[in-house]
Design an enzyme around this catalytic site. Structure first.
Site, PDB file in Angstrom:
ATOM      1  N   ASP A  34      98.208 -21.405  -4.611  1.00 53.51           N
ATOM      2  CA  ASP A  34      98.357 -22.849  -4.409  1.00 53.51           C
ATOM      3  C   ASP A  34      99.819 -23.236  -4.627  1.00 53.51           C
ATOM      4  O   ASP A  34     100.373 -22.975  -5.702  1.00 53.51           O
ATOM      5  CB  ASP A  34      97.457 -23.609  -5.390  1.00 53.51           C
ATOM      6  CG  ASP A  34      97.363 -25.091  -5.075  1.00 53.51           C
ATOM      7  OD1 ASP A  34      98.290 -25.646  -4.459  1.00 53.51           O
ATOM      8  OD2 ASP A  34      96.347 -25.707  -5.457  1.00 53.51           O
ATOM      9  N   CYS A  71     103.741 -28.696   0.950  1.00 53.70           N
ATOM     10  CA  CYS A  71     102.801 -27.574   0.791  1.00 53.70           C
ATOM     11  C   CYS A  71     102.713 -26.719   2.052  1.00 53.70           C
ATOM     12  O   CYS A  71     102.639 -25.481   1.970  1.00 53.70           O
ATOM     13  CB  CYS A  71     101.423 -28.081   0.373  1.00 53.70           C
ATOM     14  SG  CYS A  71     100.686 -29.272   1.508  1.00 53.70           S
ATOM     15  N   HIS A 103      96.042 -31.359   1.791  1.00 57.61           N
ATOM     16  CA  HIS A 103      96.648 -30.218   1.097  1.00 57.61           C
ATOM     17  C   HIS A 103      96.394 -28.943   1.890  1.00 57.61           C
ATOM     18  O   HIS A 103      95.495 -28.890   2.747  1.00 57.61           O
ATOM     19  CB  HIS A 103      96.058 -30.084  -0.305  1.00 57.61           C
ATOM     20  CG  HIS A 103      96.830 -29.179  -1.221  1.00 57.61           C
ATOM     21  ND1 HIS A 103      98.204 -29.152  -1.265  1.00 57.61           N
ATOM     22  CD2 HIS A 103      96.401 -28.255  -2.126  1.00 57.61           C
ATOM     23  CE1 HIS A 103      98.596 -28.277  -2.170  1.00 57.61           C
ATOM     24  NE2 HIS A 103      97.523 -27.708  -2.697  1.00 57.61           N
TER      25      HIS A 103
END
Length: 475
Positions: free
Chosen positions: A409, A256, A388
């Site tokens: 996202d 991520c 995250h």
């Protein structure tokens, strides 16, 4: 009883095997046998002479004596007071008893002495109760220490696996492994596997992203959406030209941070303000290339503590990165940025309204005006929280004065993001992006915000400052 038996054992005189005679020594006993029992010698109790240990008989006393010497290694006289009584020899010493009860008591003494001698050996000699207890406690502590060390080692290995630091391979290895698994499960034809593998190898060779996880045009679609009559939105600010990148088979579960950097860079490359900083970058780099770029920033001297955490190596691993690594990379490219640490909740129920207020201030210093949709030159914002990271691409100010972040996202796949490109986009599809104050309740948030360029001298100063760097904290 014990002293009596031991004294009897120590002071026992040799006895004649053929009569009750006892002698002060074996020489005297031999003389007695020669004189009192010459061959052929009478047999005791009307029978032949008999060995008191094994019962073997002989024709004469001399034969029994020879048998005792050769078979049992000693002479032992017959029991008293009379002939024919059974003897009981101690199995642990030379003592012979005429009564089995006495023999049992004598053997029990041997066993008790043996037990105490073992305790003395085990504890290193005669110890007091306190010393023995201390030694047992030390042994227990040692075993507990070994167990704790084992558990700590297992936890550390677990964390290494979780954060990609266990030398299990990086983007390339995970891509190949997951594609092979898809083929084995029948979800991917072999021809598609070979095509994807060839494309991946070419992408890695040139260090550029293959674009297979990219969705472009979402910001433009949002502008069109907000231009319509939206009842509950008073004003919205957006970063321009942000492409969405989502995780792939090669970085699922750990990529991520790298995908968010790609989103930031996609906007920066379309903004003329940053052409000088990014003149060496024309295409979005792939994840292994980004890892090498962060390693280069470390070599320049940025964030030595963070570099040591990763053992100065990211390329070829599945290591997670966070706000500090993004800051180091951006600063090494001469991009002026800062880390803001929202280290505690500033609202009810664990919420962070100060974060929302800061983002609004970042996008707009003057909220008054007639324009409903403001496409700003401000780059998107990198946002990190536990486990995250995501990219803030804009913010809504609603008519009731509440705020709503618009977030890309990396965990959202392309087919979901492409729904936003349709002309009929509505509030339902916008749920993918909207995050209200009550939606962000992690304990801590860090953001990295870009605001201009650095001169070469400023870059050197930032590099030196990063060696003792602490993020700015919002009180």
């Amino acid at each position: 009883m014990r002293r009596h038996l031991l004294r009897a054992h120590q002071e026992r005189e040799p006895r004649c095997p053929l009569c009750p005679f006892s002698a002060p020594g074996y020489d005297e006993l031999r003389g007695h046998v020669d004189s009192a029992h010459p061959e052929p010698g009478p047999a005791p109790a009307g029978g032949r002479p008999q060995c008191p240990f094994c019962g073997e008989t002989g024709a004469s006393g001399r034969q029994v004596e020879a048998h005792l010497r050769s078979r049992h290694g000693r002479l032992l006289g017959p029991p008293a007071p009379g002939n024919g009584q059974q003897l009981y020899e101690c199995p642990m010493c030379d003592l012979v008893c005429a009564n089995c009860q006495i023999l049992q008591e004598h053997v029990d003494l041997h066993l008790e002495e043996h037990r105490f001698s073992e305790v003395d050996i085990n504890v290193g000699g005669n110890l007091s109760d306190l010393e023995l207890a201390q030694q047992l406690q030390n042994e227990e502590d040692r075993q507990q220490g070994l167990e704790e060390a084992r558990q700590e080692r297992e936890e550390f290995q677990k964390l290494q696996r979780q954060y990609g630091l266990d030398s299990s391979g990086g983007y390339k290895q995970q891509s190949l492994k997951n594609m092979e698994r898809e083929v084995a499960r029948g979800r991917m034809p072999p021809s598609e596997y070979h095509k994807r593998k060839a494309d991946m190898m070419e992408s890695l060779a040139f260090g550029v992203d293959d674009g297979k996880t990219k969705t472009s045009g979402v910001i433009e679609a949002l502008c069109r959406y907000y231009q319509n009559e939206i009842k509950d939105v008073r004003r919205v600010w957006l970063s321009t030209g942000v492409d969405h990148f989502h995780s792939s088979l090669g970085d699922r579960g750990w990529g991520c941070g790298y995908r968010n950097f790609q989103m930031l860079l996609s906007s920066l490359l379309q903004n003329g303000m940053y052409n000088d900083c990014l003149r060496d970058i024309t295409l979005i780099p792939c994840i292994p290339k980004i890892q090498s770029m962060i390693e280069d920033a470390w070599k320049e001297g940025f964030d030595p503590q963070g570099a040591s955490h990763f053992c100065n190596r990211l390329h070829g691993t599945k290591a997670w990165i966070g706000a500090c690594e993004i800051y180091s990379l951006l600063t090494s490219l001469r991009l002026k940025c800062q880390i803001i640490d929202f280290h505690k909740s500033t609202g009810p129920l664990g919420t962070h309204p100060r974060l929302f207020e800061w983002v609004l201030s970042y996008y707009s210093s003057n909220r008054e005006g007639s324009t409903k949709v403001v496409c700003t030159p401000k780059p998107p914002i990198y946002m990190q929280h536990q486990g995250h990271s995501r990219t803030i691409v804009g913010i809504e100010e609603r008519k009731n004065r509440t705020l709503c972040l618009l977030i890309f996202d990396p965990g959202c796949p392309s087919h979901e993001m492409q729904k936003l490109l349709k002309q009929s986009s509505d509030d339902t599809s916008l749920k993918l992006l909207r995050k209200f104050v009550g939606s962000l309740k992690d304990k801590q948030y860090q953001i990295v915000a870009i605001d201009g360029e650095l001169s070469p001298e400023e870059k050197v100063a930032r590099c030196q400052a990063s060696q003792v760097f602490t993020a700015e904290r919002i009180p």
